[in-house]
Structures are given as structure tokens and as C-alpha cells.
Design a protein around this motif. Sequence first.
Motif, mmCIF file in Angstrom:
data_model
loop_
_atom_site.group_PDB
_atom_site.id
_atom_site.type_symbol
_atom_site.label_atom_id
_atom_site.label_comp_id
_atom_site.label_asym_id
_atom_site.label_seq_id
_atom_site.Cartn_x
_atom_site.Cartn_y
_atom_site.Cartn_z
ATOM 1 N N GLU A 79 0.846 -1.188 0.000
ATOM 2 C CA GLU A 79 0.000 0.000 0.000
ATOM 3 C C GLU A 79 0.883 1.239 0.000
ATOM 4 O O GLU A 79 1.926 1.273 0.662
ATOM 5 C CB GLU A 79 -0.866 -0.038 1.275
ATOM 6 C CG GLU A 79 -1.799 1.122 1.436
ATOM 7 C CD GLU A 79 -2.599 0.978 2.720
ATOM 8 O OE1 GLU A 79 -3.676 0.375 2.675
ATOM 9 O OE2 GLU A 79 -2.111 1.475 3.754
ATOM 10 N N TRP A 80 0.458 2.276 -0.732
ATOM 11 C CA TRP A 80 1.195 3.529 -0.790
ATOM 12 C C TRP A 80 0.203 4.685 -0.795
ATOM 13 O O TRP A 80 -0.804 4.642 -1.508
ATOM 14 C CB TRP A 80 2.058 3.561 -2.046
ATOM 15 C CG TRP A 80 2.797 4.848 -2.261
ATOM 16 C CD1 TRP A 80 3.831 5.335 -1.532
ATOM 17 C CD2 TRP A 80 2.565 5.813 -3.301
ATOM 18 N NE1 TRP A 80 4.275 6.533 -2.044
ATOM 19 C CE2 TRP A 80 3.504 6.857 -3.137
ATOM 20 C CE3 TRP A 80 1.660 5.888 -4.354
ATOM 21 C CZ2 TRP A 80 3.563 7.955 -3.979
ATOM 22 C CZ3 TRP A 80 1.717 6.987 -5.191
ATOM 23 C CH2 TRP A 80 2.658 8.007 -4.998
ATOM 24 N N VAL A 81 0.468 5.681 -0.016
ATOM 25 C CA VAL A 81 -0.372 6.883 0.020
ATOM 26 C C VAL A 81 0.398 7.999 -0.676
ATOM 27 O O VAL A 81 1.505 8.357 -0.257
ATOM 28 C CB VAL A 81 -0.728 7.281 1.478
ATOM 29 C CG1 VAL A 81 -1.583 8.532 1.484
ATOM 30 C CG2 VAL A 81 -1.428 6.132 2.182
ATOM 31 N N ASN A 82 -0.187 8.553 -1.758
ATOM 32 C CA ASN A 82 0.492 9.603 -2.514
ATOM 33 C C ASN A 82 0.379 10.956 -1.791
ATOM 34 O O ASN A 82 -0.341 11.069 -0.791
ATOM 35 C CB ASN A 82 -0.032 9.655 -3.955
ATOM 36 C CG ASN A 82 -1.461 10.149 -4.062
ATOM 37 O OD1 ASN A 82 -2.035 10.713 -3.120
ATOM 38 N ND2 ASN A 82 -2.059 9.940 -5.230
ATOM 39 N N GLY B 70 -2.907 12.274 -0.636
ATOM 40 C CA GLY B 70 -3.640 11.504 0.362
ATOM 41 C C GLY B 70 -4.400 10.308 -0.200
ATOM 42 O O GLY B 70 -5.118 9.634 0.528
ATOM 43 N N GLU B 71 -4.246 10.012 -1.495
ATOM 44 C CA GLU B 71 -4.928 8.871 -2.113
ATOM 45 C C GLU B 71 -4.126 7.594 -1.861
ATOM 46 O O GLU B 71 -2.901 7.591 -1.996
ATOM 47 C CB GLU B 71 -5.075 9.087 -3.625
ATOM 48 C CG GLU B 71 -5.872 10.320 -3.990
ATOM 49 C CD GLU B 71 -5.800 10.614 -5.491
ATOM 50 O OE1 GLU B 71 -6.790 11.085 -6.013
ATOM 51 O OE2 GLU B 71 -4.734 10.369 -6.097
ATOM 52 N N THR B 72 -4.827 6.555 -1.523
ATOM 53 C CA THR B 72 -4.172 5.273 -1.265
ATOM 54 C C THR B 72 -4.128 4.469 -2.555
ATOM 55 O O THR B 72 -5.133 4.326 -3.244
ATOM 56 C CB THR B 72 -4.922 4.487 -0.175
ATOM 57 O OG1 THR B 72 -4.979 5.290 1.004
ATOM 58 C CG2 THR B 72 -4.227 3.175 0.125
ATOM 59 N N LYS B 73 -2.965 3.975 -2.871
ATOM 60 C CA LYS B 73 -2.756 3.132 -4.058
ATOM 61 C C LYS B 73 -2.213 1.786 -3.609
ATOM 62 O O LYS B 73 -1.531 1.682 -2.597
ATOM 63 C CB LYS B 73 -1.740 3.784 -5.015
ATOM 64 C CG LYS B 73 -2.088 5.167 -5.467
ATOM 65 C CD LYS B 73 -3.091 5.134 -6.567
ATOM 66 C CE LYS B 73 -3.358 6.566 -7.056
ATOM 67 N NZ LYS B 73 -4.219 6.593 -8.191
#
Length: 140
Positions: A68-71, A74-77
Motif C-alpha cells: 500500500e502507498w499513500v500519494n 492523500g490517495e491510497t494506491k
Amino acid sequence: MEISGRIKFIGQQQQITATFSKRELVVTTEEQYPQHILVEFTQDKCPLLDAYQVGEPVRVSINLRGREWVNPQGETKYFNSIQGWRIEKNQPAGFEEPQYNNQPNTNFAAPAFNNQGPAINIEPASFNSFDADDSDDLPF
């Protein structure tokens, strides 16, 4: 998990950071709709690919990884990767390596025949006994 297929591509080892390296392998599956699967070998597993060439059939043991990565907005990818940890040659079913030690190959069984079954007498058809007026239950 395992992936089987033929090697389509073997990449060079890449030094990503001072302490992390990876090497990419693409395996094309042999099924109705072939898939080109990218597998990453990392760190001490990179040299495993040295013994293989494009076109060879292989079986690759893999781990499926997800993260999981938060850009910055603030969007989670979410991202997936396929990590290889073992590779071996994969011979087609029924294929046997040739023996080079001058020993006879005895890894086969002779077909078994059984002549003890009941006798069946079948009379050949006689074309002289054909009658076009005979009715039968066939629909044509």
C-alpha cells in the motif's frame, strides 16, 4: 506458487540502491491464451538466472507480494509484484532425459495383452440379402 512456461526475456542485474539489486525475467505461459508474466529476482537470487537462456521451458517458484502507498494528495494506491525465489528447467510431460552412461533404458513397460476374454463371432453383412422395402426405425 509456481509459474510454468518458456523464457521470453532475461534482464541484466540492476543496482536499485546501494544495498538493493534486482533482475527481471519474463515467462510466457503455454496455454490457450499465453500470458507474459514479469517475475523479479532480488538480492542473492539474481545469479540464479545466469544458467538459463531465452526460449528454455522453466518452472519458477514465486511469492505474490502486495503493498500500500499513500500519494502526496492523500490517495491510497495498491501495487502487486511477483518475486521469484527458485527456477528450474521444466521438461514437457512424458519427456525423459537421454541416458549417456551406456546403460540400457529400462524405464518402460511392455504392453500387456490378454487373450482370455470371451470369443465374439460377428457375421459379415451380406449385400445379397438387402431389401429396399424393409422398414426400420431410422429417421432418414
